[in-house]
Design a protein around this motif. Structure first.
Motif, PDB file in Angstrom:
ATOM      1  N   ALA A   1      -6.412   4.572  -3.119  1.00 32.23           N
ATOM      2  CA  ALA A   1      -5.836   5.645  -2.283  1.00 32.23           C
ATOM      3  C   ALA A   1      -4.692   6.339  -3.005  1.00 32.23           C
ATOM      4  O   ALA A   1      -4.596   7.578  -3.018  1.00 32.23           O
ATOM      5  CB  ALA A   1      -5.359   5.073  -0.947  1.00 32.23           C
TER       6      ALA A   1
ATOM      7  N   PRO B   1     -13.136   8.006  -3.490  1.00 33.07           N
ATOM      8  CA  PRO B   1     -11.944   7.818  -4.343  1.00 33.07           C
ATOM      9  C   PRO B   1     -12.311   7.583  -5.802  1.00 33.07           C
ATOM     10  O   PRO B   1     -11.614   8.047  -6.707  1.00 33.07           O
ATOM     11  CB  PRO B   1     -11.273   6.572  -3.743  1.00 33.07           C
ATOM     12  CG  PRO B   1     -11.804   6.455  -2.360  1.00 33.07           C
ATOM     13  CD  PRO B   1     -13.175   7.056  -2.370  1.00 33.07           C
TER      14      PRO B   1
ATOM     15  N   LEU C   1      -6.179   8.487  -5.687  1.00 35.30           N
ATOM     16  CA  LEU C   1      -6.796   9.693  -5.096  1.00 35.30           C
ATOM     17  C   LEU C   1      -5.699  10.722  -4.785  1.00 35.30           C
ATOM     18  O   LEU C   1      -5.831  11.910  -5.073  1.00 35.30           O
ATOM     19  CB  LEU C   1      -7.557   9.316  -3.824  1.00 35.30           C
ATOM     20  CG  LEU C   1      -8.178  10.444  -3.001  1.00 35.30           C
ATOM     21  CD1 LEU C   1      -9.437   9.953  -2.303  1.00 35.30           C
ATOM     22  CD2 LEU C   1      -7.224  11.008  -1.959  1.00 35.30           C
TER      23      LEU C   1
ATOM     24  N   ALA D   1      -8.438   1.190   3.912  1.00 32.63           N
ATOM     25  CA  ALA D   1      -9.718   0.477   3.817  1.00 32.63           C
ATOM     26  C   ALA D   1     -10.129   0.322   2.344  1.00 32.63           C
ATOM     27  O   ALA D   1     -10.547  -0.756   1.906  1.00 32.63           O
ATOM     28  CB  ALA D   1     -10.797   1.220   4.595  1.00 32.63           C
TER      29      ALA D   1
ATOM     30  N   CYS E   1     -14.780   3.664   2.488  1.00 33.61           N
ATOM     31  CA  CYS E   1     -14.001   4.743   3.117  1.00 33.61           C
ATOM     32  C   CYS E   1     -14.626   5.228   4.421  1.00 33.61           C
ATOM     33  O   CYS E   1     -15.736   5.777   4.435  1.00 33.61           O
ATOM     34  CB  CYS E   1     -13.866   5.924   2.148  1.00 33.61           C
ATOM     35  SG  CYS E   1     -12.929   7.275   2.892  1.00 33.61           S
TER      36      CYS E   1
ATOM     37  N   PHE F   1       0.840  -1.203   0.000  1.00 37.14           N
ATOM     38  CA  PHE F   1       0.000   0.000   0.000  1.00 37.14           C
ATOM     39  C   PHE F   1       0.881   1.262   0.000  1.00 37.14           C
ATOM     40  O   PHE F   1       0.679   2.177  -0.802  1.00 37.14           O
ATOM     41  CB  PHE F   1      -0.901  -0.043   1.240  1.00 37.14           C
ATOM     42  CG  PHE F   1      -1.757   1.164   1.452  1.00 37.14           C
ATOM     43  CD1 PHE F   1      -2.814   1.446   0.601  1.00 37.14           C
ATOM     44  CD2 PHE F   1      -1.516   2.023   2.522  1.00 37.14           C
ATOM     45  CE1 PHE F   1      -3.619   2.558   0.807  1.00 37.14           C
ATOM     46  CE2 PHE F   1      -2.310   3.135   2.735  1.00 37.14           C
ATOM     47  CZ  PHE F   1      -3.370   3.401   1.873  1.00 37.14           C
TER      48      PHE F   1
HETATM   49  S1  SF4 Z   1      -9.608   7.199   0.535  1.00 33.57           S
HETATM   50 FE1  SF4 Z   1     -10.688   6.754   2.470  1.00 33.57          FE
HETATM   51  S2  SF4 Z   1     -10.481   4.542   2.696  1.00 33.57           S
HETATM   52 FE2  SF4 Z   1      -8.952   5.139   1.198  1.00 33.57          FE
HETATM   53  S3  SF4 Z   1      -7.086   5.447   2.389  1.00 33.57           S
HETATM   54 FE3  SF4 Z   1      -8.102   7.453   2.190  1.00 33.57          FE
HETATM   55  S4  SF4 Z   1      -9.357   7.634   4.033  1.00 33.57           S
HETATM   56 FE4  SF4 Z   1      -8.808   5.461   3.878  1.00 33.57          FE
END
Ligand code: SF4
Length: 248
Positions: free
Chosen positions: A171, A220, A174, A153, A214, A110
């Motif tokens: 993630a 995302p 994003l 998550a 999330c 990750f």
């Molecule tokens: S987008 Fe939401 S679920 Fe994914 S890492 Fe960020 S806070 Fe956690």
């Protein structure tokens, strides 16, 4: 819930270094209306089994360390009140992740993928005398994307991550959007090249598991769509010079 109630807390226990298979173990803990799942895990650790392993840090839902699978859903243990989810609690580690011990999973892949997208602003202009100024409009382009707490998550819930070990995942993508859209950043082309690879944003099939999982209610999938749009626009601009001139 009365002043103090007995709660059943079932935890999926694993120790791959010592045990052949995981098993469920049930503990009785006491909870009030303000007891969180993290508090309950601490009760077990401090009074019943010192070997229980779990991660936590801020206890304020901002560090992302205590993301777990609680009663069949992705939640942060520190912000999940037992009074809101019932008297029978089942806690499992984040699914589809290698387990180190009990509720602690290996997050190496990750964070390696997070590193790939260069999670920092890269300006190529000479620095200003004071600070890089951002207008409210410019800041609004990265609203919400900056709220990601890197809890993993979404990554754990994504079927494209389960089936493609090299896929960057929701993630990281994003965050790629977050830095690509930042008005202070100047390496959009490089960023798009990284996320447009075979294991990047086009591997997202818009399943929306990430959005449902999330615990910070981020979306995302929407940021990945935005990045796809930016990537398509930039590719078209590069191939059709007229578009580049008309968008100036
Ligand atoms: S987008 Fe939401 S679920 Fe994914 S890492 Fe960020 S806070 Fe956690």
């Amino acid at each position: 819930m009365k002043k103090k109630d007995g709660i059943s807390l079932t935890i999926l226990r694993s120790d791959p270094a010592k045990l052949a298979a995981p098993y469920y173990q049930t503990f009785s803990v006491e909870a009030t209306k303000d007891t969180t799942v993290l508090d309950a895990l601490f009760q077990v650790l401090e009074t019943q089994d010192h070997s229980l392993a779990f991660r936590y840090s801020c206890r304020s839902a901002v560090c992302g360390s205590c993301a777990m699978f609680i009663n069949g859903w992705y939640r942060l243990a520190c912000s999940t009140l037992i009074s809101q989810i019932g008297r029978d609690i089942v806690v499992q580690p984040l699914p589809h992740m290698p387990i180190i011990k009990d509720l602690v999973v290996d997050l190496s892949s990750f964070f390696e993928k997070y590193e790939v997208i260069k999670p920092y602003v890269v300006p190529t202009k000479p620095p200003p005398e004071k600070e890089w100024v951002q207008s409210p409009k410019e800041r609004s382009r990265i609203d919400y994307s900056t709220d990601c707490i890197m809890c993993a998550a979404c990554y754990s819930s994504c079927p494209m991550v389960w089936t493609g070990k090299r896929y960057l995942g929701p993630a990281a993508l994003l965050q790629a959007y977050r830095f690509a859209a930042d008005s202070r950043d100047d390496i959009l082309r490089d960023r798009l090249q990284v996320v447009s690879s075979e294991d990047g944003l086009w591997r997202c099939h818009t399943v929306f598991n990430c959005t449902e999982a999330c615990p910070k209610s981020l979306n995302p999938a929407r940021f990945i769509e935005n990045l796809k749009r930016t990537s398509t626009k930039e590719t078209l601009k590069a191939r059709i010079p007229f578009l580049a001139r008309s968008s100036r």
